[in-house]
Design a protein around this motif. Sequence first.
Motif, PDB file in Angstrom:
ATOM      1  N   ALA A  46       0.840  -1.208   0.000  1.00 12.11           N
ATOM      2  CA  ALA A  46       0.000   0.000   0.000  1.00 12.11           C
ATOM      3  C   ALA A  46       0.869   1.250   0.000  1.00 12.11           C
ATOM      4  CB  ALA A  46      -0.926  -0.010   1.221  1.00 12.11           C
ATOM      5  N   HIS A  47       1.935   1.247   0.771  1.00 13.55           N
ATOM      6  CA  HIS A  47       2.841   2.400   0.837  1.00 13.55           C
ATOM      7  C   HIS A  47       3.460   2.671  -0.525  1.00 13.55           C
ATOM      8  CE1 HIS A  47       6.518   4.657   1.793  1.00 13.55           C
ATOM      9  NE2 HIS A  47       5.811   5.147   2.810  1.00 13.55           N
ATOM     10  N   ALA A  48       3.970   1.628  -1.178  1.00 15.85           N
ATOM     11  CA  ALA A  48       4.591   1.791  -2.497  1.00 15.85           C
ATOM     12  C   ALA A  48       3.585   2.289  -3.532  1.00 15.85           C
ATOM     13  CB  ALA A  48       5.204   0.471  -2.949  1.00 15.85           C
ATOM     14  N   THR A 105      -5.969  -5.354  11.013  1.00 13.49           N
ATOM     15  CA  THR A 105      -7.092  -6.174  10.561  1.00 13.49           C
ATOM     16  C   THR A 105      -6.776  -6.659   9.155  1.00 13.49           C
ATOM     17  OG1 THR A 105      -8.266  -4.315   9.568  1.00 13.49           O
ATOM     18  CG2 THR A 105      -8.705  -4.762  11.896  1.00 13.49           C
ATOM     19  N   SER A 106      -7.579  -7.526   8.652  1.00 14.37           N
ATOM     20  CA  SER A 106      -7.351  -8.037   7.300  1.00 14.37           C
ATOM     21  C   SER A 106      -7.888  -7.065   6.240  1.00 14.37           C
ATOM     22  CB  SER A 106      -8.005  -9.408   7.143  1.00 14.37           C
ATOM     23  OG  SER A 106      -9.401  -9.287   7.343  1.00 14.37           O
ATOM     24  N   GLU A 107      -8.333  -5.893   6.673  1.00 13.96           N
ATOM     25  CA  GLU A 107      -8.865  -4.889   5.752  1.00 13.96           C
ATOM     26  C   GLU A 107      -7.794  -4.465   4.752  1.00 13.96           C
ATOM     27  OE1 GLU A 107     -10.199  -0.219   5.936  1.00 13.96           O
ATOM     28  OE2 GLU A 107     -10.508  -1.476   7.699  1.00 13.96           O
ATOM     29  N   SER A 108      -8.176  -4.352   3.520  1.00 13.97           N
ATOM     30  CA  SER A 108      -7.262  -3.947   2.460  1.00 13.97           C
ATOM     31  C   SER A 108      -6.936  -2.464   2.593  1.00 13.97           C
ATOM     32  CB  SER A 108      -7.913  -4.204   1.101  1.00 13.97           C
ATOM     33  OG  SER A 108      -7.149  -3.619   0.084  1.00 13.97           O
ATOM     34  N   LEU A 109      -5.684  -2.123   2.363  1.00 15.79           N
ATOM     35  CA  LEU A 109      -5.264  -0.724   2.388  1.00 15.79           C
ATOM     36  C   LEU A 109      -5.177  -0.215   0.957  1.00 15.79           C
ATOM     37  CD1 LEU A 109      -2.478  -0.780   5.111  1.00 15.79           C
ATOM     38  CD2 LEU A 109      -4.749   0.204   5.283  1.00 15.79           C
ATOM     39  N   SER A 110      -6.326  -0.029   0.344  1.00 13.37           N
ATOM     40  CA  SER A 110      -6.343   0.451  -1.035  1.00 13.37           C
ATOM     41  C   SER A 110      -5.971   1.930  -1.081  1.00 13.37           C
ATOM     42  CB  SER A 110      -7.737   0.247  -1.643  1.00 13.37           C
ATOM     43  OG  SER A 110      -8.656   1.143  -1.041  1.00 13.37           O
ATOM     44  N   VAL A 111      -5.665   2.390  -2.259  1.00 14.83           N
ATOM     45  CA  VAL A 111      -5.335   3.803  -2.455  1.00 14.83           C
ATOM     46  C   VAL A 111      -6.498   4.677  -2.000  1.00 14.83           C
ATOM     47  CG1 VAL A 111      -4.796   5.559  -4.195  1.00 14.83           C
ATOM     48  CG2 VAL A 111      -3.710   3.313  -4.322  1.00 14.83           C
ATOM     49  N   MET A 112      -7.711   4.251  -2.260  1.00  7.98           N
ATOM     50  CA  MET A 112      -8.875   5.054  -1.880  1.00  7.98           C
ATOM     51  C   MET A 112      -9.028   5.129  -0.358  1.00  7.98           C
ATOM     52  SD  MET A 112      -9.693   6.200  -4.685  1.00  7.98           S
ATOM     53  CE  MET A 112     -11.022   7.190  -4.081  1.00  7.98           C
ATOM     54  N   VAL A 113      -8.747   4.047   0.331  1.00  2.00           N
ATOM     55  CA  VAL A 113      -8.792   4.071   1.801  1.00  2.00           C
ATOM     56  C   VAL A 113      -7.746   5.049   2.313  1.00  2.00           C
ATOM     57  CG1 VAL A 113      -8.307   2.716   3.872  1.00  2.00           C
ATOM     58  CG2 VAL A 113      -9.739   1.750   2.078  1.00  2.00           C
ATOM     59  N   LEU A 114      -6.548   4.999   1.732  1.00  2.00           N
ATOM     60  CA  LEU A 114      -5.477   5.899   2.161  1.00  2.00           C
ATOM     61  C   LEU A 114      -5.808   7.357   1.865  1.00  2.00           C
ATOM     62  CD1 LEU A 114      -2.420   3.727   1.144  1.00  2.00           C
ATOM     63  CD2 LEU A 114      -3.257   4.180   3.447  1.00  2.00           C
ATOM     64  N   PHE A 115      -6.447   7.641   0.739  1.00  2.00           N
ATOM     65  CA  PHE A 115      -6.850   9.016   0.446  1.00  2.00           C
ATOM     66  C   PHE A 115      -7.941   9.478   1.402  1.00  2.00           C
ATOM     67  CE2 PHE A 115      -4.373   9.200  -3.360  1.00  2.00           C
ATOM     68  CZ  PHE A 115      -4.131  10.555  -3.511  1.00  2.00           C
ATOM     69  N   GLY A 116      -8.820   8.584   1.813  1.00  2.00           N
ATOM     70  CA  GLY A 116      -9.810   8.941   2.826  1.00  2.00           C
ATOM     71  C   GLY A 116      -9.133   9.315   4.143  1.00  2.00           C
ATOM     72  N   VAL A 117      -8.127   8.551   4.522  1.00  2.00           N
ATOM     73  CA  VAL A 117      -7.363   8.868   5.730  1.00  2.00           C
ATOM     74  C   VAL A 117      -6.658  10.209   5.555  1.00  2.00           C
ATOM     75  CG1 VAL A 117      -5.416   8.156   7.180  1.00  2.00           C
ATOM     76  CG2 VAL A 117      -7.073   6.450   6.405  1.00  2.00           C
ATOM     77  N   ALA A 118      -6.043  10.420   4.387  1.00  2.00           N
ATOM     78  CA  ALA A 118      -5.326  11.674   4.120  1.00  2.00           C
ATOM     79  C   ALA A 118      -6.272  12.863   4.195  1.00  2.00           C
ATOM     80  CB  ALA A 118      -4.658  11.616   2.741  1.00  2.00           C
ATOM     81  N   ARG A 119      -7.450  12.699   3.691  1.00  2.00           N
ATOM     82  CA  ARG A 119      -8.440  13.780   3.724  1.00  2.00           C
ATOM     83  C   ARG A 119      -8.793  14.150   5.163  1.00  2.00           C
ATOM     84  NH1 ARG A 119     -14.163  13.722   2.319  1.00  2.00           N
ATOM     85  NH2 ARG A 119     -14.620  15.802   1.583  1.00  2.00           N
ATOM     86  N   ASN A 120      -8.969  13.134   6.001  1.00  2.00           N
ATOM     87  CA  ASN A 120      -9.281  13.382   7.414  1.00  2.00           C
ATOM     88  C   ASN A 120      -8.098  14.011   8.143  1.00  2.00           C
ATOM     89  OD1 ASN A 120     -11.869  12.380   7.153  1.00  2.00           O
ATOM     90  ND2 ASN A 120     -11.267  10.302   7.722  1.00  2.00           N
ATOM     91  N   VAL A 121      -6.893  13.539   7.865  1.00  2.00           N
ATOM     92  CA  VAL A 121      -5.696  14.109   8.481  1.00  2.00           C
ATOM     93  C   VAL A 121      -5.552  15.572   8.069  1.00  2.00           C
ATOM     94  CG1 VAL A 121      -3.156  14.020   8.425  1.00  2.00           C
ATOM     95  CG2 VAL A 121      -4.475  11.921   8.784  1.00  2.00           C
ATOM     96  N   LEU A 122      -5.800  15.862   6.802  1.00  4.83           N
ATOM     97  CA  LEU A 122      -5.704  17.242   6.317  1.00  4.83           C
ATOM     98  C   LEU A 122      -6.761  18.130   6.978  1.00  4.83           C
ATOM     99  CD1 LEU A 122      -4.242  19.147   4.379  1.00  4.83           C
ATOM    100  CD2 LEU A 122      -5.897  18.500   2.636  1.00  4.83           C
ATOM    101  N   ILE A 169      -1.338   5.935  10.613  1.00  2.00           N
ATOM    102  CA  ILE A 169      -2.720   5.472  10.786  1.00  2.00           C
ATOM    103  C   ILE A 169      -2.961   4.221   9.943  1.00  2.00           C
ATOM    104  CG2 ILE A 169      -5.137   6.076  10.355  1.00  2.00           C
ATOM    105  CD1 ILE A 169      -4.320   9.007  11.084  1.00  2.00           C
ATOM    106  N   ALA A 170      -2.411   4.214   8.734  1.00  2.00           N
ATOM    107  CA  ALA A 170      -2.559   3.043   7.858  1.00  2.00           C
ATOM    108  C   ALA A 170      -1.926   1.810   8.501  1.00  2.00           C
ATOM    109  CB  ALA A 170      -1.928   3.315   6.500  1.00  2.00           C
ATOM    110  N   TRP A 171      -0.788   1.995   9.163  1.00  2.00           N
ATOM    111  CA  TRP A 171      -0.144   0.864   9.845  1.00  2.00           C
ATOM    112  C   TRP A 171      -1.056   0.333  10.943  1.00  2.00           C
ATOM    113  CZ3 TRP A 171       3.246  -2.760   9.330  1.00  2.00           C
ATOM    114  CH2 TRP A 171       3.695  -3.453  10.450  1.00  2.00           C
ATOM    115  N   GLU A 172      -1.673   1.229  11.684  1.00  2.00           N
ATOM    116  CA  GLU A 172      -2.597   0.793  12.729  1.00  2.00           C
ATOM    117  C   GLU A 172      -3.798   0.067  12.131  1.00  2.00           C
ATOM    118  OE1 GLU A 172      -3.548   4.285  14.966  1.00  2.00           O
ATOM    119  OE2 GLU A 172      -1.556   4.375  15.890  1.00  2.00           O
ATOM    120  N   LYS A 173      -4.287   0.549  10.997  1.00  2.00           N
ATOM    121  CA  LYS A 173      -5.438  -0.099  10.354  1.00  2.00           C
ATOM    122  C   LYS A 173      -5.066  -1.452   9.773  1.00  2.00           C
ATOM    123  CE  LYS A 173      -8.482   3.539   8.812  1.00  2.00           C
ATOM    124  NZ  LYS A 173      -9.758   3.010   8.432  1.00  2.00           N
ATOM    125  N   SER A 174      -3.792  -1.651   9.475  1.00  4.38           N
ATOM    126  CA  SER A 174      -3.384  -2.895   8.824  1.00  4.38           C
ATOM    127  C   SER A 174      -3.392  -4.083   9.771  1.00  4.38           C
ATOM    128  CB  SER A 174      -2.004  -2.738   8.183  1.00  4.38           C
ATOM    129  OG  SER A 174      -0.995  -2.646   9.168  1.00  4.38           O
TER     130      SER A 174
END
Length: 174
Positions: A22-24, A61-78, A54-59
């Motif tokens: 997910a990071h790459a 669970t078996s939840e996928s860390l898709s680009v869209m999930v990460l952008f949702g996190v980024a939006r909230n962080v921003l 935050i993504a590391w903490e979410k990982s």
Amino acid sequence: MSFQTARGERADLDREKRFLIAHAAAHDRIYRYLRRRTENAAAAEDLCAEVFRIAWEKSTTSESLSVMVLFGVARNVLRNHDRASVRAAKLIGELRPAGQHGDAEALSLDSPLQEALHQLSPEDREVLLLTYWDGFNSREISDLLNSSATAVRMRLHRARKALAHLLEKEGAES
């Protein structure tokens, strides 16, 4: 080594692998998204690091860390960063002695396009930036904004018209 220990190590390796993939896949896009919306590169780097923390903490669970999930996190962080910046600016303004307040209107924006974007509503600006600077399609934006793709396309249409109107007005004034 017990079976449970081996299974736990395997789960940790799977978690690390999911995170690294997910990071790459998303780091550069997340950083550019944050850089365009923050005051400097250092702030964007800090916010990007926070997104991946935050993504590391979410990982876990078996939840996928898709680009869209990460952008949702980024939006909230921003959003959290913006709220903190407003509070800090307000506090600094209140602590300054009278007569030392800077004139925010005296600061000019770099281009007519930036000035026009600044005049748009935050919702219009967001849909334009997500579309043209971040390269998302209407379906992806609808996932980020929790609305339908049709509503996103309508917002984009209205935002384009508003931006064109502001640019025309700016061109007529100069």
